[in-house]
Scaffold this active site. Sequence first.
Site, PDB file in Angstrom:
ATOM      1  N   ARG A 133      88.680  30.536  61.640  1.00  0.00           N
ATOM      2  CA  ARG A 133      90.109  30.265  61.890  1.00  0.00           C
ATOM      3  C   ARG A 133      90.911  31.469  61.437  1.00  0.00           C
ATOM      4  NH1 ARG A 133      88.933  27.885  56.719  1.00  0.00           N
ATOM      5  NH2 ARG A 133      90.005  29.197  55.196  1.00  0.00           N
ATOM      6  N   GLU A 166      70.688  30.036  44.815  1.00  0.00           N
ATOM      7  CA  GLU A 166      71.005  31.464  44.899  1.00  0.00           C
ATOM      8  C   GLU A 166      70.882  32.100  43.532  1.00  0.00           C
ATOM      9  OE1 GLU A 166      74.944  31.990  46.451  1.00  0.00           O
ATOM     10  OE2 GLU A 166      74.344  31.496  48.492  1.00  0.00           O
TER      11      GLU A 166
HETATM   12  C1  MV4 Z   1      78.702  32.364  43.806  1.00  0.00           C
HETATM   13  C2  MV4 Z   1      79.106  32.885  42.550  1.00  0.00           C
HETATM   14  C3  MV4 Z   1      78.154  33.596  41.825  1.00  0.00           C
HETATM   15  N1  MV4 Z   1      76.913  33.761  42.324  1.00  0.00           N
HETATM   16  N2  MV4 Z   1      77.443  32.576  44.242  1.00  0.00           N
HETATM   17  C4  MV4 Z   1      82.581  29.711  44.675  1.00  0.00           C
HETATM   18  C5  MV4 Z   1      83.005  29.029  45.939  1.00  0.00           C
HETATM   19  C6  MV4 Z   1      82.050  29.479  46.997  1.00  0.00           C
HETATM   20  N3  MV4 Z   1      82.746  29.847  48.190  1.00  0.00           N
HETATM   21  C7  MV4 Z   1      81.292  30.602  46.403  1.00  0.00           C
HETATM   22  N4  MV4 Z   1      81.551  30.645  45.001  1.00  0.00           N
HETATM   23  C8  MV4 Z   1      80.800  31.414  44.165  1.00  0.00           C
HETATM   24  N5  MV4 Z   1      79.530  31.666  44.566  1.00  0.00           N
HETATM   25  C9  MV4 Z   1      76.590  33.254  43.514  1.00  0.00           C
HETATM   26  N6  MV4 Z   1      75.348  33.426  43.963  1.00  0.00           N
HETATM   27  C10 MV4 Z   1      80.417  32.659  42.126  1.00  0.00           C
HETATM   28  C11 MV4 Z   1      81.262  31.930  42.940  1.00  0.00           C
HETATM   29  C12 MV4 Z   1      82.613  31.752  42.464  1.00  0.00           C
HETATM   30  C13 MV4 Z   1      83.685  32.276  43.187  1.00  0.00           C
HETATM   31  C14 MV4 Z   1      83.530  32.961  44.395  1.00  0.00           C
HETATM   32  C15 MV4 Z   1      84.597  33.451  45.088  1.00  0.00           C
HETATM   33  C16 MV4 Z   1      85.873  33.281  44.570  1.00  0.00           C
HETATM   34  C17 MV4 Z   1      86.071  32.607  43.394  1.00  0.00           C
HETATM   35  C18 MV4 Z   1      84.987  32.096  42.683  1.00  0.00           C
HETATM   36  C19 MV4 Z   1      85.199  31.425  41.492  1.00  0.00           C
HETATM   37  C20 MV4 Z   1      84.123  30.915  40.795  1.00  0.00           C
HETATM   38  C21 MV4 Z   1      82.834  31.071  41.291  1.00  0.00           C
END
Ligand code: MV4
Length: 672
Positions: free
Chosen positions: A297, A200
């Site tokens: 859920r 991504e």
């Molecule tokens: C990301 C991102 C930045 N860019 N995707 C972390 C867990 C997963 N559910 C998705 N996550 C992330 N995906 C892209 N393309 C940053 C995160 C992320 C994050 C997302 C939601 C809540 C907390 C987070 C903490 C660190 C990184």
Amino acid sequence: MFRKILIANRGEIACRVIRTAKRLGISTVAVYSDADARARHVAMADEAVHIGGAAVRDSYLVAERVINAAKLTGAQAIHPGYGFLSENAGFARACAEAGLVFIGPPPAAIEAMGLKGAAKALMEKAKVPVVPGYHGDDQSPDLLAKEAGRIGYPVLIKAVAGGGGKGMRRVDAAKDFAAALAGAQREAANAFGDDKVLLEKYLVKPRHIEIQVFADGHGNAVHLFERDCSVQRRHQKVLEEAPAPDMPPAMRTAMGEAAVAAAKAIGYVGAGTVEFIADVSDGLKPDRFYFMEMNTRLQVEHPVTEMITGQDLVEWQLRVASGERLPLAQKDLAIDGHAVEARIYAEDPQKNFLPSVGLLHRLRPPAEDAHVRVDTGVCEGDAVTPYYDPMIAKLIVWDRDRLSALRRLRQALAEYQVAGVATNNAFLIALAGHPAFMAGDLDTGFIERFRADLIPTPQPASTMILALVALAVTLERREAVARQTAQSGDPWSPWAVVNGWRMNDQGWDELLVRERDTDIRCRIEYLPEGDLRVHGPEGSLVAQGSLDGDGGLDAVIDGRRLRAGIVRQNDDIVVLLPGESHRLTIVDPRAAGDAEEGGGGQLTAPMPGRIVQVLVTEGAKVEKGQPLLILEAMKMEHTISAPSRGMVAKLPFRAGDQVAEGAVLLNLDIED
Ligand code: MV4
């Protein structure tokens, strides 16, 4: 509607589901492990079935035992809560095969969202925006590297089977790609048994915004607006709120419609959450949100949605699962005010948030009202064990606007008294009062960025705290002496004229306490009328007050009235003030442990448990060694016997009562 349901969970969510079932007149069956025989969810349910050992793989995760418990009790449906079996398509199928309703989505919908790559492809087809990237079957390193270049750095490598940030790698430049890919694949293979990845575009300033959706079995689907869960620590949510700060109405509409489209694309039924990531490098923009995953859920943070919509989502789940239509249409749903949830954990921010296990010697939540809601699965005297999630409670507040809600949250957190384990309470107060948080300047890096502001270095006990300790210890001692005088019946006993915790002529005492390996010394001067002057590190204070008999100390310190919680465990004393807690050890050998001795015939519970039998009545004359009470604790029976000849003066408990460690079980007037 169902007549009887089984709740295949424990803790606060089991209690939460039971509460709504009760309100709707539905009978409830709890299940429990060895460690939970006396848990709150078991006490709340109409019936309970033991399903195995303390470890979750021996009980709450064993589908067959849960299903057998439902069959045994005649439950018609199973509510899985969150975690455990809630997103297990195999379990949902096994329920159906056993003739039971799984209160959740169809198994196929769970499976459709289980694999990230497939879910993303489905979402693209349904015109739900997804982060630009690659989620194809071809996993050759050369192709993946080429795709990364096409997407443009920085890119994020994610495990297809992943979740919770495992198997995730950020790559900033092409030269680092091959090594990062190998690392992500290795981690994914270890964690999920599947090394497939997707790529991504990496969003540098993301916010986690999720939409609550609901669908029924008649083709209707609605959303109940958004929750902002950007403030996380290591992918663990800490604070959640609804609505999202500064959400443009056009973006709310677009996200809501996308979430409903996502649910419809997979034939969803029941409660679900569509997680989006919003790119906030230029603030919230209606076209800068992307599908991340769907949680099939009810989520931990569902109460904030309930508080702003006035709906009970568990009631909606029960209605939909029993075949009814959705209670409301989209046009009937609106946002009212602002709600924030804080997760109070038994963990120590000073020790890198290490879970803190132990007995909840004192647990006093703030009073619940229209503004404050407490969802908890534990009571005072219960234990936080290593077997389960160390969450003590969810504190949810509501008010007209965000800043008012945050003020309420800080107030309610400050009122929450917990002793026996470390908590993240002070951390939550700092978070809810942080200027950047109050300004709504959120993103997923918030906690790391402001770490130093949020984990303040602990302050040593002030003279004020020492004055409260001195006061509590002195008052305890005076009460013990008064009891003893009453028992001896001799008003001229030398014990009747002592000043403080010890008879002395000098009119003063030394008090030595230890806090985290530091000794603090103070001097207590006994003033006429029973007041104390406490000379501590920062000067002296005059203290007076009284104990309320329920762990509360009403004190007046230099004319300032305040209430503190006081928890005594042998030589340790915990002083609880709003938003502040100090655990001190009384080192002074004269003061330490004296409270107990003074009571003479005061018999206390050696550990938390349940009174099985009371063998005497008030006023009964007993012989030394005579059994008085039977206490069941740690799966064993303990007989409490008379330490000497005497008369039973006070017997506050009855058979069946739960008692905390240290609770006074019986007062014995000792005859000598
Ligand atoms: C990301 C991102 C930045 N860019 N995707 C972390 C867990 C997963 N559910 C998705 N996550 C992330 N995906 C892209 N393309 C940053 C995160 C992320 C994050 C997302 C939601 C809540 C907390 C987070 C903490 C660190 C990184």
